[in-house]
Design a protein around this motif. Sequence first.
Motif, PDB file in Angstrom:
ATOM      1  N   PHE A  81       0.957  -1.379   0.129  1.00  0.00           N
ATOM      2  CA  PHE A  81       0.101  -0.035  -0.045  1.00  0.00           C
ATOM      3  C   PHE A  81       0.868   1.428  -0.015  1.00  0.00           C
ATOM      4  O   PHE A  81       2.007   1.357   0.522  1.00  0.00           O
ATOM      5  N   GLN A  82       0.371   2.170  -0.656  1.00  0.00           N
ATOM      6  CA  GLN A  82       1.202   3.606  -0.804  1.00  0.00           C
ATOM      7  C   GLN A  82       1.286   4.159   0.637  1.00  0.00           C
ATOM      8  O   GLN A  82       2.469   4.707   1.095  1.00  0.00           O
ATOM      9  N   ASN A  83       0.385   3.817   1.440  1.00  0.00           N
ATOM     10  CA  ASN A  83       0.707   4.277   2.983  1.00  0.00           C
ATOM     11  C   ASN A  83       0.720   3.099   3.897  1.00  0.00           C
ATOM     12  O   ASN A  83       0.258   3.408   5.097  1.00  0.00           O
ATOM     13  N   TYR A  84       1.220   2.049   3.331  1.00  0.00           N
ATOM     14  CA  TYR A  84       1.672   0.712   4.190  1.00  0.00           C
ATOM     15  C   TYR A  84       0.600  -0.209   4.645  1.00  0.00           C
ATOM     16  O   TYR A  84       0.817  -1.113   4.483  1.00  0.00           O
ATOM     17  N   GLY A  85      -0.396   0.340   5.322  1.00  0.00           N
ATOM     18  CA  GLY A  85      -1.360  -0.462   6.111  1.00  0.00           C
ATOM     19  C   GLY A  85      -0.770  -1.531   6.834  1.00  0.00           C
ATOM     20  O   GLY A  85      -1.127  -2.742   6.819  1.00  0.00           O
TER      21      GLY A  85
ATOM     22  N   PRO B 166      -7.175   2.755  11.374  1.00  0.00           N
ATOM     23  CA  PRO B 166      -7.094   3.154   9.911  1.00  0.00           C
ATOM     24  C   PRO B 166      -7.510   1.991   9.137  1.00  0.00           C
ATOM     25  O   PRO B 166      -7.529   0.859   9.066  1.00  0.00           O
ATOM     26  N   ILE B 167      -8.362   2.452   8.001  1.00  0.00           N
ATOM     27  CA  ILE B 167      -9.018   1.279   7.366  1.00  0.00           C
ATOM     28  C   ILE B 167      -8.222   0.739   6.363  1.00  0.00           C
ATOM     29  O   ILE B 167      -8.214  -0.377   6.096  1.00  0.00           O
ATOM     30  N   ASP B 168      -6.757   1.370   5.988  1.00  0.00           N
ATOM     31  CA  ASP B 168      -5.846   0.633   5.246  1.00  0.00           C
ATOM     32  C   ASP B 168      -5.639  -0.607   5.846  1.00  0.00           C
ATOM     33  O   ASP B 168      -5.053  -1.551   5.434  1.00  0.00           O
ATOM     34  N   THR B 169      -5.328  -0.468   7.181  1.00  0.00           N
ATOM     35  CA  THR B 169      -5.083  -1.944   7.999  1.00  0.00           C
ATOM     36  C   THR B 169      -5.922  -3.088   7.697  1.00  0.00           C
ATOM     37  O   THR B 169      -5.650  -3.892   7.682  1.00  0.00           O
ATOM     38  N   GLU B 170      -7.267  -2.653   7.647  1.00  0.00           N
ATOM     39  CA  GLU B 170      -8.406  -3.740   7.442  1.00  0.00           C
ATOM     40  C   GLU B 170      -8.085  -4.191   6.060  1.00  0.00           C
ATOM     41  O   GLU B 170      -8.089  -5.266   5.737  1.00  0.00           O
ATOM     42  N   ALA B 172      -5.584  -4.149   4.299  1.00  0.00           N
ATOM     43  CA  ALA B 172      -4.159  -5.063   3.815  1.00  0.00           C
ATOM     44  C   ALA B 172      -4.818  -6.114   4.205  1.00  0.00           C
ATOM     45  O   ALA B 172      -4.278  -7.234   3.873  1.00  0.00           O
ATOM     46  N   VAL B 274      -0.943   4.192  12.453  1.00  0.00           N
ATOM     47  CA  VAL B 274       0.319   3.872  12.285  1.00  0.00           C
ATOM     48  C   VAL B 274       0.645   4.120  10.745  1.00  0.00           C
ATOM     49  O   VAL B 274       0.146   3.102   9.974  1.00  0.00           O
ATOM     50  N   ARG B 275       1.366   4.813  10.104  1.00  0.00           N
ATOM     51  CA  ARG B 275       1.438   5.125   8.523  1.00  0.00           C
ATOM     52  C   ARG B 275       2.564   4.232   8.235  1.00  0.00           C
ATOM     53  O   ARG B 275       3.443   4.129   8.649  1.00  0.00           O
TER      54      ARG B 275
END
Lengths: 352, 275
Positions: A81-85, B166-170, B172, B274-275
């Motif tokens: 991911f662009q912002n790592y995740g 953060p939604i990205d975590t999910e 991912a 955490v970015r």
Amino acid sequence: MASVILKNLTKCWGDFIGVDNQSLDIQDHEFLVLLGPSGCGKTTTMRMIAGLEDPTDGEIWIGDRMVNDDLPKDRHVAMVFQNYGLYPHMTVFDNIAYPLRVRGTPKGEIEPRVKKAAGQVELIELLHRKPKALSGGQRQRVALARAIVRTPRVFLMDEPLSNLDAKLRVTMRAELKHLSRELKITTIYVTHDQIEAMTLADRIAVMKDGIIQQVGTPDEIYNDPASLFVAGFIGSPAMNLINGSVQDGYFVTTGGTKLVAVSVPDKPDVVLGVRADDMRISEEGEGDIDARIYAFEHTGEATLLTVQWGTQRVIVRGARHLRKEQGEIVSISLGSDHLYLFNPDTGKRIRG
Amino acid sequence: MTGKQKKQISQAIQIVLILITIFVMLVPILWIFMAAFKNHIDVFQLKLFFTPTLENFGTVFEAPYHLGMKLWNSTIVAFVTVALAIPIATMAAYSFSRFRLRGKTAMLVVILATQFMPAVVIILPFFVMFRDVGLLDTRIGLVLVNLAIVMPFAIWMIKGFIDGIPIDTEEAAMVDGSSRIMVIRNIVLPMAAPGLLTAGIFCFIIAWNEFLFALILTNKDAVTLPIGLALFKAEEGDLWNLLSAAGIIIMLPMFILALIIRKYFVQGMTMGAVR
Ligand SMILES: Nc1ncnc2c1ncn2[C@@H]1O[C@H](COP(=O)(O)OP(=O)(O)OP(=O)(O)O)[C@@H](O)[C@H]1O
Ligand SMILES: [Mg+2]
């Protein structure tokens, strides 16, 4: 290990079109780089392939299966991911091990594979840390390791090296290139870095405003740009774009200077594109056009001269040991190959 | 005056103000604390020094007060309320936080609006309903009422915590191979844990201290501690020493929970992305 095919893919949010009716065939084992300015829809395209964003219209095929209705987990793609995740509550080790664990990898296999992936991104010493205790570049490498720890059908990498220092970036670039060749996994890779794009890609797709402008090998994209946009976007420094017209077989600048012979019919409004490398610098009076130096820079392996041509500034790359002063007059010569003419209204290439 | 002196003076003023605040807040508690250990004669005198006795803590558990049963009722009601409220609220909060639902904002507002309804307005309907279905004076009845009281609060609070993940975590985790349920179990719950604990403790405190509904809807079997306090009004006046002993029993879990909450509340609040 599969091809990825996008058929008339569209993504809209209300009136806003993020990706506009795009089709793209990415072959099995191919390394495709998506290149384009910020906000052009690269991440959106990746997210649709991963299954994180529903396309408004169109089809996505991975291998011989249309995956539009498949959950992300069933598409077998790995994404950086662009912002790592990253998972903030897990250690680096557990972060990297997570995709193996949820896919039921045998216990004994997990540790060696995590260690191997961590080694490839130079993270071995940090395995016990939590993401919060890592620098931006280290976090990015965790994200990278988490993707390369398994063998997915497709790698999706959204600017995976953007936060690394210059030296590590070069090492990682080589690592990724090696890995993609070795594992033969279809890879879609987003970057802003021209050199990354040129070195890694089998093919580059240049995007703008949700539309793929040109797809081709790095060589084609660099040496045979299809449009003004691609010409101006690829290359560092950017291609010089000079406004003028074609009169009696010559390109004449807006200022009236007769520059170079071109083999296209006369036309009042054209743009001439010429790369900094495709011009020669000689002493005053010895070349085609004399010009005053506006700025002189060294980049280490070369020098860059910005010269003033009437109202226009042009960047020319000079030899490494060339030394000139601002304000001096030099002479510039244009070869007749590697000149590109564009229609300024449509942005299309004019071919002779 | 130098800068250093200025700083010292302002610090001194701060300390004095804090001490005053603490004093104002703690005096009643201190008073109860002392009264609980006084015998029924000392309790009416403002003595700071007296022979402490544990007698009151025994008396309150004996006839006719039977505080033990009320303690048990309170414990059961509060625990069951929390045990039901947190899972349900978590599911609701997750949906509100992550899914696109029709009329989401309206639902959230309505849920919150139930909190603005004065309890006295709905207590009579509750009484009549409970009488008809036989829930009067039962612990189940109290649990239901308490659920109604804590749920809106719990949903909003937990939603806040889940929004913070953060939604990205999910995302991912989903790309890495998890189903939605696994995402919730492996990612959301661990990350929201401090928040869930905080919400749970708040719900427990609300249920534990709930007075009005318990007063109207119970009379014998399901009486809770706060209602039990009223028993200590006798013909000869308020039995302050017993009242205080019972008060301490009510407050004790609150003190313990406050200590836990302090640790996790801070953690829950500062646990960012955490970015
Ligand atoms: N959820 C959304 N709602 C509305 N617009 C969105 C949404 N997500 C992205 N966009 C818009 O879609 C466009 C493409 O976004 P995208 O993230 O794909 O850009 P990008 O090419 O990855 O850019 P960058 O290089 O900056 O990462 C942007 O203009 C963005 O504002
Ligand atoms: Mg992007």
